[in-house]
Motif scaffolding. Structure first.
Motif, mmCIF file in Angstrom:
data_model
loop_
_atom_site.group_PDB
_atom_site.id
_atom_site.type_symbol
_atom_site.label_atom_id
_atom_site.label_comp_id
_atom_site.label_asym_id
_atom_site.label_seq_id
_atom_site.Cartn_x
_atom_site.Cartn_y
_atom_site.Cartn_z
ATOM 1 N N SER A 28 0.708 -1.170 0.214
ATOM 2 C CA SER A 28 0.010 -0.119 0.012
ATOM 3 C C SER A 28 1.094 1.126 -0.122
ATOM 4 O O SER A 28 1.957 1.287 0.602
ATOM 5 N N LYS A 29 0.424 2.357 -0.627
ATOM 6 C CA LYS A 29 1.263 3.565 -0.959
ATOM 7 C C LYS A 29 0.256 4.847 -0.863
ATOM 8 O O LYS A 29 -0.915 4.492 -1.321
ATOM 9 N N VAL A 30 0.730 5.983 -0.470
ATOM 10 C CA VAL A 30 -0.025 7.151 -0.919
ATOM 11 C C VAL A 30 0.823 7.737 -1.933
ATOM 12 O O VAL A 30 2.000 7.966 -2.143
ATOM 13 N N ILE A 31 0.240 7.819 -3.242
ATOM 14 C CA ILE A 31 0.381 8.536 -4.365
ATOM 15 C C ILE A 31 -0.013 9.858 -4.335
ATOM 16 O O ILE A 31 -1.425 10.186 -4.658
ATOM 17 N N TRP A 32 0.763 11.101 -3.892
ATOM 18 C CA TRP A 32 0.173 12.186 -3.701
ATOM 19 C C TRP A 32 0.484 13.201 -5.033
ATOM 20 O O TRP A 32 1.517 13.506 -5.250
ATOM 21 N N PHE A 33 -0.594 13.460 -5.670
ATOM 22 C CA PHE A 33 -0.665 14.509 -6.810
ATOM 23 C C PHE A 33 -0.721 15.914 -6.613
ATOM 24 O O PHE A 33 -1.646 16.245 -5.834
ATOM 25 N N THR A 34 0.360 16.614 -6.921
ATOM 26 C CA THR A 34 0.084 17.960 -6.519
ATOM 27 C C THR A 34 0.471 18.980 -7.703
ATOM 28 O O THR A 34 1.215 18.348 -8.737
ATOM 29 N N GLY A 35 -0.196 20.062 -7.920
ATOM 30 C CA GLY A 35 -0.064 20.951 -9.070
ATOM 31 C C GLY A 35 -1.087 21.778 -9.204
ATOM 32 O O GLY A 35 -2.201 21.713 -8.540
ATOM 33 N N LEU A 36 -1.089 22.837 -10.039
ATOM 34 C CA LEU A 36 -1.980 23.919 -10.108
ATOM 35 C C LEU A 36 -3.371 23.270 -10.757
ATOM 36 O O LEU A 36 -3.575 22.054 -11.240
ATOM 37 N N SER A 37 -4.491 24.039 -10.413
ATOM 38 C CA SER A 37 -5.638 23.665 -11.005
ATOM 39 C C SER A 37 -5.677 23.685 -12.483
ATOM 40 O O SER A 37 -5.110 24.596 -13.350
ATOM 41 N N GLY A 38 -6.156 22.770 -12.963
ATOM 42 C CA GLY A 38 -6.214 22.588 -14.533
ATOM 43 C C GLY A 38 -4.980 21.622 -15.017
ATOM 44 O O GLY A 38 -4.817 21.640 -16.171
ATOM 45 N N LYS A 94 -3.584 8.081 5.656
ATOM 46 C CA LYS A 94 -2.727 7.038 6.637
ATOM 47 C C LYS A 94 -3.660 5.928 6.863
ATOM 48 O O LYS A 94 -3.164 4.678 6.740
ATOM 49 N N LEU A 95 -4.908 6.013 7.011
ATOM 50 C CA LEU A 95 -5.630 5.057 7.326
ATOM 51 C C LEU A 95 -5.968 4.134 6.119
ATOM 52 O O LEU A 95 -5.885 2.706 6.074
ATOM 53 N N PHE A 96 -5.998 4.504 5.013
ATOM 54 C CA PHE A 96 -5.962 3.648 3.694
ATOM 55 C C PHE A 96 -4.541 2.897 3.344
ATOM 56 O O PHE A 96 -4.815 1.837 3.173
ATOM 57 N N VAL A 97 -3.565 3.439 3.764
ATOM 58 C CA VAL A 97 -2.315 3.131 3.697
ATOM 59 C C VAL A 97 -2.235 1.619 5.113
ATOM 60 O O VAL A 97 -1.837 0.350 4.528
ATOM 61 N N ASP A 98 -2.730 1.774 6.204
ATOM 62 C CA ASP A 98 -2.823 0.968 7.136
ATOM 63 C C ASP A 98 -3.937 -0.152 6.704
ATOM 64 O O ASP A 98 -3.738 -1.422 6.967
ATOM 65 N N ILE A 101 -4.251 -0.500 1.252
ATOM 66 C CA ILE A 101 -4.855 0.039 -0.180
ATOM 67 C C ILE A 101 -3.994 1.222 -0.710
ATOM 68 O O ILE A 101 -3.290 1.850 0.085
ATOM 69 N N VAL A 102 -3.870 1.439 -1.986
ATOM 70 C CA VAL A 102 -3.023 2.150 -2.793
ATOM 71 C C VAL A 102 -4.019 3.528 -2.809
ATOM 72 O O VAL A 102 -5.064 3.459 -3.579
#
Length: 200
Positions: A28-38, A94-98, A101-102
Motif C-alpha cells: 500500500s502507498k500514498v501517491i500524492w498528486f500536486t499541481g495547479l488547478s487544470g 494514512k488510514l488507507f495505507v494501514d 490500499i493504494v
C-alpha cells in the motif's frame, strides 16, 4: 482539549498492515498528486487507478473537489483552511495505507510545509510525491472549470496561482509535465515509476 486527550488510549488490534497487504497481494502507498488547478492531477490519478485496478491493485482516489463536498465541506479557501484540508486528507490517507490500499490523493496542496507534513504523517517510505507540472498560462488557457476567469474577475478569493501562491516541489519523486507530453505519455511514465514499488 489538551486535558481531554490524556483519556484517549488507542487500541491495538491483532491484524496489522502487513496482514492486509498479504491479502491484497501488493504494497500500500500514498501517491500524492500536486499541481495547479487544470494541470491534470485528477485525470492522471483516474488513468492510473484504471490501470492499477485492471492489474489487480486495490486503489481509492481522494480528489480535492469530491472531498470538499463532504468531509471538508466546512472549510473555505483561506490559508488556514487549506492547511486543515490537507491535514485531514493526510490522516485519511494514512488510514488507507494501514488498510493495505493504494490511495491516490489529488490535491493542489500549494504549500510545501503542508505536503511535508502529509509525508511525515504517513511515513516517507509510504509516500510518493507526483508533481504534475504545467505552466500557469497553460492551465489558465484550459480553464476546465472556468475558475481562472472567475479568479481574474475577483469572484474567487485566495485562488492558487492568481491571488495565492503555489510553492513548486523542489524534490518530487516523480515530475510529470502535462504541457509538453500527451496524457498517454504521462500515464506511461507514471506507471513505469509506480508499478514496481507496489510489488510484494
Amino acid at each position: 482539549m489538551a486535558d481531554y486527550k490524556k483519556y484517549i488510549i488507542p487500541h491495538s488490534h491483532s491484524l496489522e498492515r502487513g496482514n492486509r497487504e498479504s491479502l491484497m497481494g501488493h504494497h500500500s502507498k500514498v501517491i500524492w498528486f500536486t499541481g495547479l488547478s487544470g494541470s491534470g492531477k485528477s485525470t492522471l490519478a483516474g488513468g492510473l487507478e484504471e490501470y492499477l485496478h485492471s492489474h489487480g491493485i486495490h486503489t481509492y482516489i481522494l480528489d480535492g473537489d469530491n472531498i470538499r463536498t463532504g468531509l471538508n465541506s466546512d472549510l473555505d479557501f483561506s490559508e488556514e483552511s487549506r492547511t486543515e484540508n490537507i491535514r485531514r486528507i493526510s490522516e485519511v490517507s494514512k488510514l488507507f495505507v494501514d488498510a493495505g490500499i493504494v490511495v491516490l490523493s489529488a490535491f493542489i496542496s500549494p504549500f510545501k510545509e503542508d505536503r511535508n507534513s502529509a509525508m511525515n504523517l504517513v511515513g516517507r517510505e509510504n509516500f510518493l510525491e507526483v508533481y504534475v507540472e504545467c505552466p500557469l498560462e497553460v492551465c489558465e488557457e484550459r480553464d476546465v472549470k472556468g475558475l481562472y476567469k472567475k479568479a481574474r474577475n475577483g469572484e474567487i478569493k485566495n485562488f492558487t496561482g492568481i491571488s495565492s501562491p503555489f510553492e513548486e516541489p523542489e524534490d518530487a519523486d516523480i515530475v510529470i509535465n502535462t504541457a509538453n507530453n500527451s496524457m498517454e505519455e504521462c500515464l506511461k511514465k507514471l506507471v513505469e515509476k509506480v508499478e514496481p514499488l507496489l510489488q510484494l
